[in-house]
Motif scaffolding. Structure first.
Motif, PDB file in Angstrom:
ATOM      1  N   SER A  27      -0.464  -5.915   1.415  1.00  0.00           N
ATOM      2  CA  SER A  27      -0.387  -6.282   0.009  1.00  0.00           C
ATOM      3  C   SER A  27      -1.513  -5.633  -0.795  1.00  0.00           C
ATOM      4  O   SER A  27      -2.653  -5.574  -0.349  1.00  0.00           O
ATOM      5  N   VAL A  28      -1.164  -5.149  -1.984  1.00  0.00           N
ATOM      6  CA  VAL A  28      -2.125  -4.557  -2.906  1.00  0.00           C
ATOM      7  C   VAL A  28      -1.886  -5.181  -4.275  1.00  0.00           C
ATOM      8  O   VAL A  28      -0.746  -5.329  -4.704  1.00  0.00           O
ATOM      9  N   VAL A  29      -2.967  -5.558  -4.955  1.00  0.00           N
ATOM     10  CA  VAL A  29      -2.839  -6.117  -6.298  1.00  0.00           C
ATOM     11  C   VAL A  29      -3.871  -5.460  -7.205  1.00  0.00           C
ATOM     12  O   VAL A  29      -4.989  -5.185  -6.787  1.00  0.00           O
ATOM     13  N   THR A  30      -3.452  -5.174  -8.419  1.00  0.00           N
ATOM     14  CA  THR A  30      -4.344  -4.633  -9.438  1.00  0.00           C
ATOM     15  C   THR A  30      -4.244  -5.529 -10.660  1.00  0.00           C
ATOM     16  O   THR A  30      -3.143  -5.929 -11.064  1.00  0.00           O
ATOM     17  N   TYR A  31      -5.391  -5.862 -11.227  1.00  0.00           N
ATOM     18  CA  TYR A  31      -5.444  -6.659 -12.443  1.00  0.00           C
ATOM     19  C   TYR A  31      -5.713  -5.734 -13.625  1.00  0.00           C
ATOM     20  O   TYR A  31      -6.626  -4.912 -13.566  1.00  0.00           O
ATOM     21  N   VAL A  32      -4.954  -5.891 -14.688  1.00  0.00           N
ATOM     22  CA  VAL A  32      -5.204  -5.178 -15.938  1.00  0.00           C
ATOM     23  C   VAL A  32      -5.311  -6.253 -17.016  1.00  0.00           C
ATOM     24  O   VAL A  32      -4.358  -6.997 -17.260  1.00  0.00           O
ATOM     25  N   ARG A  33      -6.489  -6.333 -17.641  1.00  0.00           N
ATOM     26  CA  ARG A  33      -6.724  -7.321 -18.697  1.00  0.00           C
ATOM     27  C   ARG A  33      -7.106  -6.572 -19.964  1.00  0.00           C
ATOM     28  O   ARG A  33      -7.888  -5.627 -19.918  1.00  0.00           O
ATOM     29  N   TYR A  34      -6.558  -7.005 -21.101  1.00  0.00           N
ATOM     30  CA  TYR A  34      -6.857  -6.320 -22.358  1.00  0.00           C
ATOM     31  C   TYR A  34      -6.849  -7.294 -23.527  1.00  0.00           C
ATOM     32  O   TYR A  34      -6.226  -8.348 -23.471  1.00  0.00           O
ATOM     33  N   GLY A  35      -7.584  -6.925 -24.565  1.00  0.00           N
ATOM     34  CA  GLY A  35      -7.675  -7.747 -25.772  1.00  0.00           C
ATOM     35  C   GLY A  35      -8.827  -7.249 -26.623  1.00  0.00           C
ATOM     36  O   GLY A  35      -9.324  -6.134 -26.434  1.00  0.00           O
ATOM     37  N   ASP A  36      -9.274  -8.081 -27.566  1.00  0.00           N
ATOM     38  CA  ASP A  36     -10.412  -7.701 -28.408  1.00  0.00           C
ATOM     39  C   ASP A  36     -11.687  -7.591 -27.578  1.00  0.00           C
ATOM     40  O   ASP A  36     -12.499  -6.699 -27.783  1.00  0.00           O
ATOM     41  N   ARG A  37     -11.864  -8.546 -26.666  1.00  0.00           N
ATOM     42  CA  ARG A  37     -13.019  -8.517 -25.776  1.00  0.00           C
ATOM     43  C   ARG A  37     -12.624  -9.142 -24.442  1.00  0.00           C
ATOM     44  O   ARG A  37     -12.145 -10.275 -24.407  1.00  0.00           O
ATOM     45  N   VAL A  38     -12.847  -8.397 -23.377  1.00  0.00           N
ATOM     46  CA  VAL A  38     -12.521  -8.879 -22.035  1.00  0.00           C
ATOM     47  C   VAL A  38     -13.818  -8.941 -21.244  1.00  0.00           C
ATOM     48  O   VAL A  38     -14.499  -7.930 -21.082  1.00  0.00           O
TER      49      VAL A  38
ATOM     50  N   GLY B 250       0.804  -1.213   0.000  1.00  0.00           N
ATOM     51  CA  GLY B 250       0.000   0.000   0.000  1.00  0.00           C
ATOM     52  C   GLY B 250       0.840   1.267   0.000  1.00  0.00           C
ATOM     53  O   GLY B 250       1.847   1.362   0.705  1.00  0.00           O
ATOM     54  N   GLY B 251       0.438   2.221  -0.823  1.00  0.00           N
ATOM     55  CA  GLY B 251       1.110   3.514  -0.871  1.00  0.00           C
ATOM     56  C   GLY B 251       2.248   3.611  -1.861  1.00  0.00           C
ATOM     57  O   GLY B 251       2.908   4.646  -1.949  1.00  0.00           O
ATOM     58  N   GLN B 252       2.491   2.578  -2.649  1.00  0.00           N
ATOM     59  CA  GLN B 252       3.614   2.603  -3.582  1.00  0.00           C
ATOM     60  C   GLN B 252       3.263   3.142  -4.964  1.00  0.00           C
ATOM     61  O   GLN B 252       4.141   3.293  -5.792  1.00  0.00           O
ATOM     62  N   GLY B 253       2.004   3.399  -5.234  1.00  0.00           N
ATOM     63  CA  GLY B 253       1.642   3.968  -6.526  1.00  0.00           C
ATOM     64  C   GLY B 253       1.127   2.976  -7.546  1.00  0.00           C
ATOM     65  O   GLY B 253       1.109   3.258  -8.744  1.00  0.00           O
ATOM     66  N   SER B 254       0.676   1.812  -7.095  1.00  0.00           N
ATOM     67  CA  SER B 254       0.186   0.810  -8.045  1.00  0.00           C
ATOM     68  C   SER B 254      -1.094   1.270  -8.739  1.00  0.00           C
ATOM     69  O   SER B 254      -1.335   0.919  -9.893  1.00  0.00           O
ATOM     70  N   LEU B 255      -1.901   2.082  -8.077  1.00  0.00           N
ATOM     71  CA  LEU B 255      -3.143   2.531  -8.704  1.00  0.00           C
ATOM     72  C   LEU B 255      -2.868   3.482  -9.866  1.00  0.00           C
ATOM     73  O   LEU B 255      -3.511   3.381 -10.914  1.00  0.00           O
ATOM     74  N   LEU B 256      -1.907   4.389  -9.706  1.00  0.00           N
ATOM     75  CA  LEU B 256      -1.540   5.264 -10.821  1.00  0.00           C
ATOM     76  C   LEU B 256      -0.947   4.439 -11.966  1.00  0.00           C
ATOM     77  O   LEU B 256      -1.256   4.673 -13.130  1.00  0.00           O
ATOM     78  N   ALA B 257      -0.135   3.460 -11.629  1.00  0.00           N
ATOM     79  CA  ALA B 257       0.461   2.611 -12.666  1.00  0.00           C
ATOM     80  C   ALA B 257      -0.624   1.889 -13.459  1.00  0.00           C
ATOM     81  O   ALA B 257      -0.573   1.835 -14.696  1.00  0.00           O
ATOM     82  N   SER B 258      -1.629   1.353 -12.770  1.00  0.00           N
ATOM     83  CA  SER B 258      -2.693   0.632 -13.474  1.00  0.00           C
ATOM     84  C   SER B 258      -3.545   1.584 -14.304  1.00  0.00           C
ATOM     85  O   SER B 258      -3.983   1.244 -15.407  1.00  0.00           O
ATOM     86  N   LYS B 259      -3.755   2.792 -13.798  1.00  0.00           N
ATOM     87  CA  LYS B 259      -4.524   3.794 -14.544  1.00  0.00           C
ATOM     88  C   LYS B 259      -3.780   4.187 -15.826  1.00  0.00           C
ATOM     89  O   LYS B 259      -4.380   4.280 -16.902  1.00  0.00           O
TER      90      LYS B 259
END
Length: 190
Positions: A48-59, A12-21
């Motif tokens: 612990s903080v985790v962010t999922y980023v999924r991308y493709g033609d259709r997610v 927490g607090g390391q900037g993972s949310l900005l990275a995912s954005k």
């Protein structure tokens, strides 16, 4: 395009949310369907903080299951090791070599594990480990580790730097833009 999966993990607090954005914006601008899901542990208490980023033609779903992550981007070594079961057999870990003691280590109930990069490699993972904290400080702020990591991740994407910068300009406050551009370049070129 088949769906690709990126996990951004840290404390927490390391900037993972900005990275995912920023990553989400980059991928949206390239025409992908993108889903971003933020899962918070005790983030305010250094958890612990985790962010999922999924991308493709259709997610269809924002969630990444074990063995599905194409990339794990980690702000901290133990977090990279903790989430290793989520990495695909041919997946890539991009991690900072920074260590932050979790509560069991702080209280003396456990020792921080040693040789984590070697252990992850021995388990078959491709690991790109970099001293992102030093590079962030060189850019002008220890808080820029997130952008250093994205600069490093850019090696694996085949996306022009100008596209990364455009995404950065869209999500980073103007007063921090030059610092973040420098952090990105330091991560990319390290």
């Amino acid at each position: 395009m088949k769906t690709k999966n990126i996990m951004i993990v840290g404390v927490g607090g390391q900037g993972s949310l900005l990275a995912s954005k920023l990553l989400g914006r980059l991928l949206l601008d390239r025409g992908y369907d993108v889903k971003v899901s933020e899962v918070h542990g005790m983030s305010q208490r250094g958890g612990s903080v985790v962010t999922y980023v999924r991308y493709g033609d259709r997610v269809d779903s924002p969630v990444i299951d074990k063995g599905e992550a194409d990339y794990i981007v980690s702000f901290e070594l133990l977090e990279a090791a903790r989430w290793l079961p989520y990495l695909k057999a041919d997946g890539q870990i991009v991690t900072s070599t920074q260590t932050i003691d979790p509560m069991p280590v702080i209280t003396g109930a456990a020792a921080y594990p040693e040789h984590l990069v070697e252990k992850m490699r021995a388990a078959g993972a491709k690991v790109d480990a970099l001293d992102c904290l030093s590079l962030a400080e060189q850019a002008g702020s220890s808080k820029a580790v997130n952008i250093v990591l994205l600069g490093r991740l850019s090696h694996y994407f085949g996306v022009e730097d100008a596209d990364w910068i455009a995404a950065m300009e869209a999500v980073v406050p103007p007063k921090f833009l030059e610092l973040n551009k420098k952090a990105f370049a330091l991560g990319k070129n390290a």
